[in-house]
Design a protein around this motif. Structure first.
Motif, PDB file in Angstrom:
ATOM      1  N   GLU A  85      40.117  70.169 -37.627  1.00  0.00           N
ATOM      2  CA  GLU A  85      40.158  69.286 -36.727  1.00  0.00           C
ATOM      3  C   GLU A  85      38.711  68.407 -36.456  1.00  0.00           C
ATOM      4  O   GLU A  85      39.015  67.174 -36.081  1.00  0.00           O
ATOM      5  N   ALA A  86      37.828  68.956 -36.854  1.00  0.00           N
ATOM      6  CA  ALA A  86      36.625  67.963 -36.673  1.00  0.00           C
ATOM      7  C   ALA A  86      36.503  66.938 -37.893  1.00  0.00           C
ATOM      8  O   ALA A  86      36.339  65.927 -37.462  1.00  0.00           O
ATOM      9  N   ALA A  87      36.925  67.416 -38.888  1.00  0.00           N
ATOM     10  CA  ALA A  87      37.013  66.456 -39.936  1.00  0.00           C
ATOM     11  C   ALA A  87      38.045  65.363 -39.877  1.00  0.00           C
ATOM     12  O   ALA A  87      37.568  64.246 -40.083  1.00  0.00           O
ATOM     13  N   SER A  98      39.270  64.413 -36.976  1.00  0.00           N
ATOM     14  CA  SER A  98      38.953  63.608 -35.923  1.00  0.00           C
ATOM     15  C   SER A  98      38.025  62.560 -36.261  1.00  0.00           C
ATOM     16  O   SER A  98      37.761  61.459 -35.801  1.00  0.00           O
ATOM     17  N   PHE A  99      36.896  62.851 -37.158  1.00  0.00           N
ATOM     18  CA  PHE A  99      35.813  62.118 -37.501  1.00  0.00           C
ATOM     19  C   PHE A  99      36.290  60.818 -38.308  1.00  0.00           C
ATOM     20  O   PHE A  99      36.034  59.675 -38.040  1.00  0.00           O
ATOM     21  N   ALA A 106      43.684  66.936 -32.936  1.00  0.00           N
ATOM     22  CA  ALA A 106      42.529  65.595 -32.923  1.00  0.00           C
ATOM     23  C   ALA A 106      42.729  64.737 -31.859  1.00  0.00           C
ATOM     24  O   ALA A 106      42.472  63.524 -31.918  1.00  0.00           O
ATOM     25  N   ALA A 157      36.281  70.646 -31.245  1.00  0.00           N
ATOM     26  CA  ALA A 157      36.186  70.146 -32.510  1.00  0.00           C
ATOM     27  C   ALA A 157      36.546  68.762 -32.650  1.00  0.00           C
ATOM     28  O   ALA A 157      35.767  67.763 -33.373  1.00  0.00           O
ATOM     29  N   SER A 193      33.413  66.753 -31.365  1.00  0.00           N
ATOM     30  CA  SER A 193      32.312  66.709 -32.179  1.00  0.00           C
ATOM     31  C   SER A 193      32.647  65.808 -33.472  1.00  0.00           C
ATOM     32  O   SER A 193      31.666  64.863 -33.630  1.00  0.00           O
ATOM     33  N   GLY A 194      33.831  65.869 -34.023  1.00  0.00           N
ATOM     34  CA  GLY A 194      34.151  64.756 -34.921  1.00  0.00           C
ATOM     35  C   GLY A 194      34.086  63.283 -34.714  1.00  0.00           C
ATOM     36  O   GLY A 194      33.661  62.309 -35.055  1.00  0.00           O
ATOM     37  N   ALA A 210      31.412  60.554 -35.779  1.00  0.00           N
ATOM     38  CA  ALA A 210      31.960  59.214 -36.236  1.00  0.00           C
ATOM     39  C   ALA A 210      31.020  58.116 -35.370  1.00  0.00           C
ATOM     40  O   ALA A 210      31.047  56.959 -36.346  1.00  0.00           O
TER      41      ALA A 210
END
Length: 243
Positions: A140-142, A144-145, A187, A213, A216-217, A221
């Motif tokens: 989810e963090a990845a 979203s980033f 996301a 998450a 944070s992402g 970004a």
């Protein structure tokens, strides 16, 4: 446009995104296979975002996602004072969209919130393929980033903004193709909140992850975009021969 109008656009756009995206599974009388479910839901979310972006015409910055708003604020391209109102408008819009979806879905005989999760996000036993908490958080963090960074890039120049609505919709569809088997595709904290409030119980217990998450992402970004932008301004333009 004044803040009140921009908040109305954000709320309406997020409501549409949640309704159209989650309806791809919630309104199916006979649940399709996992592969068809993933593709249909991903395409629905991507097209819904593209439509909302075109309809907004940049009137409200077309975020429709708290992670995007946080990313823009951290990047320095969005006023921090408007961040709270935007997040509130997006969350309220998502709840309205989920409420409309529940109302429509309840018109089908046999519909029950105990059976239909409305596309709610989850981990462990409530992940579509039972992914662990740490794996869901990382994904989810990845994603979203990636989505927020792409959003920032597409809106950074006039020539890119012409294709931004369709491009960000396509990016979200790809993100959801990756995330739906793992977390049911989050996301977006607002999108996760709307269905969770109606499903209750486990969905509310696990909702924290789908705020932590993505935010944070999104913040990462925004920080990355700010760093890259500063460095690019320090690099002199290449000198062409004869110019």
């Amino acid at each position: 446009m004044k803040l009140g109008g921009r908040l109305a656009v954000e709320g309406a756009g997020t409501a549409w995104l949640v309704f159209a995206g989650c309806a791809a599974t919630a309104l199916n009388a006979s649940p399709p296979s996992q592969g068809c479910n993933t593709l249909g839901m991903a395409v629905a979310f991507g097209l819904a975002l593209a439509v909302a972006n075109y309809a907004a015409a940049r009137a409200a910055s077309a975020h429709f996602n708290p992670a995007v708003t946080i990313g823009y604020a951290v990047s320095g391209r969005f006023p921090v004072r408007d961040t709270g109102p935007y997040l509130a408008a997006q969350t309220i819009g998502a709840i309205v969209g989920a409420a409309l979806l529940v109302r429509v879905a309840s018109g089908r005989p046999g519909f029950s919130l105990a059976v239909s999760d409305l596309g709610s996000n989850g981990y462990d036993d409530h992940s579509p393929t039972e992914y662990a908490l740490w794996a869901v958080f990382m994904l989810e963090a990845a994603v979203s980033f990636v989505f927020v960074f792409f959003h920032l890039l597409m809106s950074s120049r006039a020539e890119r903004r012409k294709a931004a609505a369709l491009a960000t919709g396509a990016c979200l569809a790809v993100v959801y193709l990756l995330a739906i088997p793992v977390s049911n595709g989050g996301a977006n904290p607002a999108r996760s909140t709307g269905p969770a409030l109606f499903v209750g119980e486990w969905a509310l217990d696990q909702l924290w992850l789908f705020w932590a998450a993505p935010l944070s992402g999104g913040a990462a970004a925004g920080a990355m975009y700010r760093l890259v932008s500063r460095r690019s301004r320090l690099v002199p333009a290449p000198v062409r021969e004869g110019v």
